[in-house]
Design an enzyme around this catalytic site. Structure first.
Site, PDB file in Angstrom:
ATOM      1  N   GLU A   1      -2.914   9.520   7.576  1.00 26.43           N
ATOM      2  CA  GLU A   1      -1.282   9.351   7.527  1.00 26.43           C
ATOM      3  C   GLU A   1      -0.690  10.409   8.591  1.00 26.43           C
ATOM      4  OE1 GLU A   1       0.775   7.271   6.224  1.00 26.43           O
ATOM      5  OE2 GLU A   1      -0.700   6.242   4.837  1.00 26.43           O
TER       6      GLU A   1
ATOM      7  N   CYS B   1     -11.078   3.051   0.389  1.00 24.93           N
ATOM      8  CA  CYS B   1      -9.611   3.341   0.534  1.00 24.93           C
ATOM      9  C   CYS B   1      -9.327   2.627   1.773  1.00 24.93           C
ATOM     10  CB  CYS B   1      -9.541   4.695   0.831  1.00 24.93           C
ATOM     11  SG  CYS B   1      -7.821   5.108   1.368  1.00 24.93           S
TER      12      CYS B   1
ATOM     13  N   CYS C   1      -4.567  -1.572  -1.514  1.00 21.86           N
ATOM     14  CA  CYS C   1      -4.562  -0.027  -1.907  1.00 21.86           C
ATOM     15  C   CYS C   1      -5.840   0.241  -2.999  1.00 21.86           C
ATOM     16  CB  CYS C   1      -3.669   0.579  -2.445  1.00 21.86           C
ATOM     17  SG  CYS C   1      -3.586   2.313  -2.928  1.00 21.86           S
TER      18      CYS C   1
ATOM     19  N   HIS D   1      -7.314   3.060   4.085  1.00 23.96           N
ATOM     20  CA  HIS D   1      -7.328   3.836   5.387  1.00 23.96           C
ATOM     21  C   HIS D   1      -8.460   3.946   6.185  1.00 23.96           C
ATOM     22  CE1 HIS D   1      -3.564   5.124   3.100  1.00 23.96           C
ATOM     23  NE2 HIS D   1      -2.992   5.828   4.311  1.00 23.96           N
TER      24      HIS D   1
ATOM     25  N   ASP E   1       0.923  -1.126  -0.083  1.00 26.34           N
ATOM     26  CA  ASP E   1       0.125   0.064   0.003  1.00 26.34           C
ATOM     27  C   ASP E   1       0.986   1.360  -0.074  1.00 26.34           C
ATOM     28  OD1 ASP E   1      -2.496   1.407   0.379  1.00 26.34           O
ATOM     29  OD2 ASP E   1      -1.881   1.590   2.425  1.00 26.34           O
ATOM     30  N   SER E   2       0.389   2.265  -0.120  1.00 25.80           N
ATOM     31  CA  SER E   2       1.008   3.688  -0.336  1.00 25.80           C
ATOM     32  C   SER E   2       1.495   3.864   1.107  1.00 25.80           C
ATOM     33  CB  SER E   2       0.465   4.903  -0.788  1.00 25.80           C
ATOM     34  OG  SER E   2      -0.633   5.012   0.121  1.00 25.80           O
TER      35      SER E   2
END
Length: 281
Positions: free
Chosen positions: A168, A200, A87, A202, A24-25
């Site tokens: 993040e 997403c 992601c 996140h 993932d990022s």
């Protein structure tokens, strides 16, 4: 002949013990990694957080594809049996390319198909909302896949680009995230929905706040749980589920950050050693 079957058995056992690669990022994919560890405690995880390039949601398709291929080089070298693109932006932009690039070396899975399958089984003839990054929403990948189901599902999408960056930076479960979440969810684009896809990885970190906004009137779909069950089903159907945990989980980052180290510690309730692996050097 007996020798052939013995060799086949040894090779299968060896394949079972190979790890699951997840990338993932940034910290978002940790929600999926944690869910997989919960339902598959015998599986070893190799996780790559591309912290040097987060968030992916505002990157071009070509850039995300380049990052994904470089990450897969590492995961292939780690002998992963499955590579999960944890992601939504990368699943939308790079899944087909990654699948072709990896070939028969590992099974490539994404986080979009399991969600689409789930809503197809559960929300026929309903109105569903989707929030995600600009890359995910503008790609129209969810809309195309939902339309292909031909089950009378209406999809209403709304890009929420601030959310991943906010998470993040550690802004969740506070007044700042509350204001941003309310501003996005009150948009007319999402009016009249009966369920909401958290598009997403996140977003499960702010699921409770999103549920609070809807006060139980909208089903909030946590992709991490659905994807983990999908991975489990794939491994069991293909006789690839590990019999026991061999070795420890490994975590790589393309850029070392204290916030990522702290996030992994919170997620896994212990200190996690992060290995720095720059994608270009």
């Amino acid at each position: 002949m007996p020798g052939f079957w013995l060799i086949s058995l040894i090779m299968l056992q060896d394949k079972k013990e190979r790890p699951i690669g997840i990338f993932d990022s940034g910290i978002g994919g940790l929600t999926v990694a944690q869910a997989i560890i919960n339902v598959l405690p015998n599986e070893r995880i190799v996780y790559f957080g591309d912290t040097a390039h987060l968030p992916y949601g505002d990157k071009s398709t070509a850039a995300i594809q380049a990052y994904a291929v470089k990450i897969c080089d590492l995961l292939i070298r780690q002998n992963c049996k499955v590579i999960l693109i944890a992601c939504n932006s990368a699943s939308a932009a790079a899944y087909d390319l990654v699948k072709e690039y990896v070939g028969s070396k590992a099974k490539v899975l994404n986080v979009i198909d399991p969600i689409v399958q789930h809503i197809g089984k559960t929300y026929q003839h309903k109105t569903i909302g989707l929030i995600g990054t600009k890359q995910t929403v503008n790609s129209n990948v969810y809309r195309k896949k939902v339309d292909e189901l031909d089950l009378g599902i209406e999809l209403k999408s709304h890009a929420t680009p601030l959310l991943a960056a906010m998470i993040e930076e550690g802004f969740f479960n506070d007044s700042i995230s509350e204001s941003v979440i309310h501003a996005y969810l009150s948009d007319p684009d999402l009016k009249g929905i009966e369920a909401l896809i958290l598009g997403c990885t996140h977003y499960p970190l702010i699921k409770r706040q999103i549920e609070g906004y809807y006060k139980g009137e909208v089903d909030v779909l946590d992709a991490s749980q659905i994807v983990a069950q999908h991975v489990k089903a794939y491994l069991e159907e293909n006789n690839l589920a590990a019999d026991k945990l061999v070795g420890d989980h490994t975590f790589y980052v393309s850029d070392f950050t204290r916030s990522f180290e702290e996030s992994t510690r919170i997620f896994f309730k212990r200190q996690v050693h992060l290995e720095h692996y720059p994608l270009w050097e």
